[in-house]
Design a protein around this motif. Structure first.
Motif, PDB file in Angstrom:
ATOM      1  N   THR A   1       1.029  -1.292   0.023  1.00  0.00           N
ATOM      2  CA  THR A   1       0.311  -0.180  -0.477  1.00  0.00           C
ATOM      3  C   THR A   1       1.307   1.272  -0.480  1.00  0.00           C
ATOM      4  O   THR A   1       2.080   1.081   0.611  1.00  0.00           O
ATOM      5  CB  THR A   1      -0.614  -0.141   1.420  1.00  0.00           C
ATOM      6  OG1 THR A   1      -0.068  -0.356   2.172  1.00  0.00           O
ATOM      7  CG2 THR A   1      -2.152  -1.767   0.988  1.00  0.00           C
ATOM      8  N   LYS A   2       0.670   2.326  -0.506  1.00  0.00           N
ATOM      9  CA  LYS A   2       1.221   2.816  -0.936  1.00  0.00           C
ATOM     10  C   LYS A   2       1.526   3.768   0.523  1.00  0.00           C
ATOM     11  O   LYS A   2       2.332   4.637   0.741  1.00  0.00           O
ATOM     12  CB  LYS A   2       0.388   4.387  -1.491  1.00  0.00           C
ATOM     13  CG  LYS A   2       0.450   4.437  -3.299  1.00  0.00           C
ATOM     14  CD  LYS A   2      -0.694   5.242  -4.081  1.00  0.00           C
ATOM     15  CE  LYS A   2       0.128   4.768  -5.613  1.00  0.00           C
ATOM     16  NZ  LYS A   2      -1.073   5.643  -6.482  1.00  0.00           N
TER      17      LYS A   2
ATOM     18  N   PRO B   1      -2.576   1.801   7.908  1.00  0.00           N
ATOM     19  CA  PRO B   1      -3.824   1.884   7.984  1.00  0.00           C
ATOM     20  C   PRO B   1      -4.977   2.079   8.623  1.00  0.00           C
ATOM     21  O   PRO B   1      -5.764   2.306   8.622  1.00  0.00           O
ATOM     22  CB  PRO B   1      -4.059   1.438   5.810  1.00  0.00           C
ATOM     23  CG  PRO B   1      -2.872  -0.185   5.406  1.00  0.00           C
ATOM     24  CD  PRO B   1      -2.113   0.594   6.081  1.00  0.00           C
TER      25      PRO B   1
ATOM     26  N   GLU C   1     -12.948   1.064   1.176  1.00  0.00           N
ATOM     27  CA  GLU C   1     -11.419   2.375   1.112  1.00  0.00           C
ATOM     28  C   GLU C   1     -10.527   1.670   1.208  1.00  0.00           C
ATOM     29  O   GLU C   1      -9.825   1.591   0.681  1.00  0.00           O
ATOM     30  CB  GLU C   1     -12.104   2.643   2.127  1.00  0.00           C
ATOM     31  CG  GLU C   1     -12.562   4.450   2.164  1.00  0.00           C
ATOM     32  CD  GLU C   1     -12.597   5.013   3.795  1.00  0.00           C
ATOM     33  OE1 GLU C   1     -12.358   6.500   3.378  1.00  0.00           O
ATOM     34  OE2 GLU C   1     -12.629   5.117   4.701  1.00  0.00           O
ATOM     35  N   TYR C   2     -10.876   0.428   2.328  1.00  0.00           N
ATOM     36  CA  TYR C   2      -9.234  -0.560   2.307  1.00  0.00           C
ATOM     37  C   TYR C   2      -9.115  -1.531   0.674  1.00  0.00           C
ATOM     38  O   TYR C   2      -7.633  -1.660   0.622  1.00  0.00           O
ATOM     39  CB  TYR C   2      -9.726  -1.695   3.553  1.00  0.00           C
ATOM     40  CG  TYR C   2      -8.166  -3.048   4.103  1.00  0.00           C
ATOM     41  CD1 TYR C   2      -7.896  -1.735   4.168  1.00  0.00           C
ATOM     42  CD2 TYR C   2      -8.753  -3.653   4.010  1.00  0.00           C
ATOM     43  CE1 TYR C   2      -6.389  -2.838   4.988  1.00  0.00           C
ATOM     44  CE2 TYR C   2      -7.152  -4.803   3.809  1.00  0.00           C
ATOM     45  CZ  TYR C   2      -6.457  -3.776   4.488  1.00  0.00           C
ATOM     46  OH  TYR C   2      -5.193  -4.631   5.531  1.00  0.00           O
TER      47      TYR C   2
ATOM     48  N   SER D   1      -9.916   0.108  -2.017  1.00  0.00           N
ATOM     49  CA  SER D   1      -8.646   0.366  -2.579  1.00  0.00           C
ATOM     50  C   SER D   1      -7.778   0.469  -2.595  1.00  0.00           C
ATOM     51  O   SER D   1      -6.919   1.299  -3.174  1.00  0.00           O
ATOM     52  CB  SER D   1     -10.019   2.230  -2.373  1.00  0.00           C
ATOM     53  OG  SER D   1     -10.006   2.183  -1.930  1.00  0.00           O
ATOM     54  N   LEU D   2      -6.864   0.589  -1.335  1.00  0.00           N
ATOM     55  CA  LEU D   2      -5.354   0.513  -0.886  1.00  0.00           C
ATOM     56  C   LEU D   2      -4.620  -0.349  -2.224  1.00  0.00           C
ATOM     57  O   LEU D   2      -3.301  -0.087  -2.308  1.00  0.00           O
ATOM     58  CB  LEU D   2      -5.001  -0.153   0.231  1.00  0.00           C
ATOM     59  CG  LEU D   2      -5.865   1.291   1.404  1.00  0.00           C
ATOM     60  CD1 LEU D   2      -5.740   0.856   2.960  1.00  0.00           C
ATOM     61  CD2 LEU D   2      -5.368   3.099   0.911  1.00  0.00           C
TER      62      LEU D   2
ATOM     63  N   GLU E   1       0.709  -5.045   3.588  1.00  0.00           N
ATOM     64  CA  GLU E   1       0.283  -3.716   4.005  1.00  0.00           C
ATOM     65  C   GLU E   1       1.252  -3.704   5.395  1.00  0.00           C
ATOM     66  O   GLU E   1       1.055  -5.231   5.975  1.00  0.00           O
ATOM     67  CB  GLU E   1      -1.065  -3.395   4.152  1.00  0.00           C
ATOM     68  CG  GLU E   1      -2.345  -4.421   5.085  1.00  0.00           C
ATOM     69  CD  GLU E   1      -2.802  -3.772   6.069  1.00  0.00           C
ATOM     70  OE1 GLU E   1      -1.643  -2.881   6.859  1.00  0.00           O
ATOM     71  OE2 GLU E   1      -3.730  -3.815   6.471  1.00  0.00           O
TER      72      GLU E   1
ATOM     73  N   ARG F   1      -1.879  10.142   3.119  1.00  0.00           N
ATOM     74  CA  ARG F   1      -2.819   9.163   1.635  1.00  0.00           C
ATOM     75  C   ARG F   1      -2.744  10.811   1.034  1.00  0.00           C
ATOM     76  O   ARG F   1      -2.747   9.342  -0.246  1.00  0.00           O
ATOM     77  CB  ARG F   1      -4.661   9.337   2.281  1.00  0.00           C
ATOM     78  CG  ARG F   1      -5.506   8.958   1.612  1.00  0.00           C
ATOM     79  CD  ARG F   1      -6.389   8.259   1.826  1.00  0.00           C
ATOM     80  NE  ARG F   1      -7.265   7.520   1.322  1.00  0.00           N
ATOM     81  CZ  ARG F   1      -8.623   6.304   1.193  1.00  0.00           C
ATOM     82  NH1 ARG F   1      -8.787   6.571   2.815  1.00  0.00           N
ATOM     83  NH2 ARG F   1      -8.689   5.335   0.894  1.00  0.00           N
TER      84      ARG F   1
END
Length: 291
Positions: free
Chosen positions: A31-32, A36, A63-64, A66-67, A79, A226
């Motif tokens: 993840t970027k 999270p 949302e998760y 989408s990571l 992650e 983010r």
């Protein structure tokens, strides 16, 4: 899309380095944003609901997922959220949403980990007392070096081959060998050579407090983590890291005080994982003495 593996902890035990080392592998997608903390979020916990997005980057499954949407089909997804090791809900959440996920925990000498956590709080202004005065058994940074109950909780909920417990000392002493072992664990080419020249997120004390305070203030801006491109965040982090000087070794009498508190838990961890943790039971000599 959901992760194939997650680094669950511990705090101040190399999680930032693991995030970047895994991210170097061409067949791993990270993840970027680190931490999270999705599975640690408890909507029934009023304190969690009132916390800002700095602590819980995502709080719903969409949302998760989408990571991980930028991951290629040939990449293993991962992650890093060290809060998971201590969370009362993370293990149950993962068991429900990602029951076959693989988990990695990097464990650090409890006294050294607690001191590093104390120094982080000192740098942020959250702590002003001396180490011996600040050490109280009911504070989170002190309890975060107690691993035995958390390890047993994960072992009871997941299969043995889903869990990997490694030591921070091995990450520091021979990062390439440890990463090869972890690459094999998550299912990618273990021969990939990681660039380990840079040590991420080191501890210490600021050379220029004003610079550290300014960079810390930037991190607290809502949404910055983010939405800021990774290369900018990494550049700011390196400026912060270069501004840190090594901290003094914790005084021997204070180490002994802390070690008395952690000793029983260390012995439990040693027994649970069948590892030789005798080095965790030793006091580290000051720099002006032979070690």
């Amino acid at each position: 899309m959901l992760p194939d593996f997650v680094v669950i902890g511990a705090f101040k035990a190399g999680s930032t380095s693991l995030h970047h080392y895994f991210g170097q592998h061409p067949n791993v997608f990270m993840t970027k944003v680190k931490e999270p903390n999705f599975f640690a979020f408890d909507p029934n916990n009023r304190a969690h609901a009132e916390m800002n997005r700095q602590q819980f980057m995502v709080s719903n499954l969409a949302e998760y997922e989408s990571l991980f949407e930028d991951a290629r089909v040939d990449q293993i997804k991962g992650e890093v959220s060290p809060y998971y090791l201590y969370s009362s809900v993370a293990a149950q959440g993962m068991k429900k949403v990602v029951p076959t996920i693989k988990m990695i925990a990097c464990l650090r000498n409890p006294v050294g980990r607690a001191y590093s956590h104390y120094l982080m709080r000192l740098r942020s202004g959250k702590e002003t007392k001396s180490p011996e005065e600040a050490f109280t058994e009911d504070t989170f940074w002190v309890k975060a070096s107690l691993y035995a109950d958390a390890i047993q909780n994960y072992q009871q909920m997941f299969c043995h081959d889903q869990l990997k417990f490694v030591l921070f000392d091995d990450l520091i002493d021979d990062p390439q060998t440890l990463m090869s072992e972890l690459f094999d664990f998550v299912g990618v080419d273990s021969n990939f050579q990681v660039n380990t020249e840079y040590r991420f997120n080191p501890g210490g004390t600021p050379k220029f407090p004003w610079l550290h305070d300014g960079l810390s203030a930037l991190k607290r801006i809502p949404g910055l983590r983010r939405y800021t491109p990774p290369f900018i965040r990494n550049r700011l982090a390196r400026i912060r890291d270069k501004n840190l000087a090594p901290a003094e070794v914790l005084a021997v009498d204070v180490q002994q005080q802390w070690l008395r508190y952690y000793r029983d838990d260390i012995l439990r961890v040693q027994d649970i994982l069948q590892l030789d943790l005798s080095c965790w039971l030793k006091v580290k000599a000051p720099r002006n003495q032979a070690i």
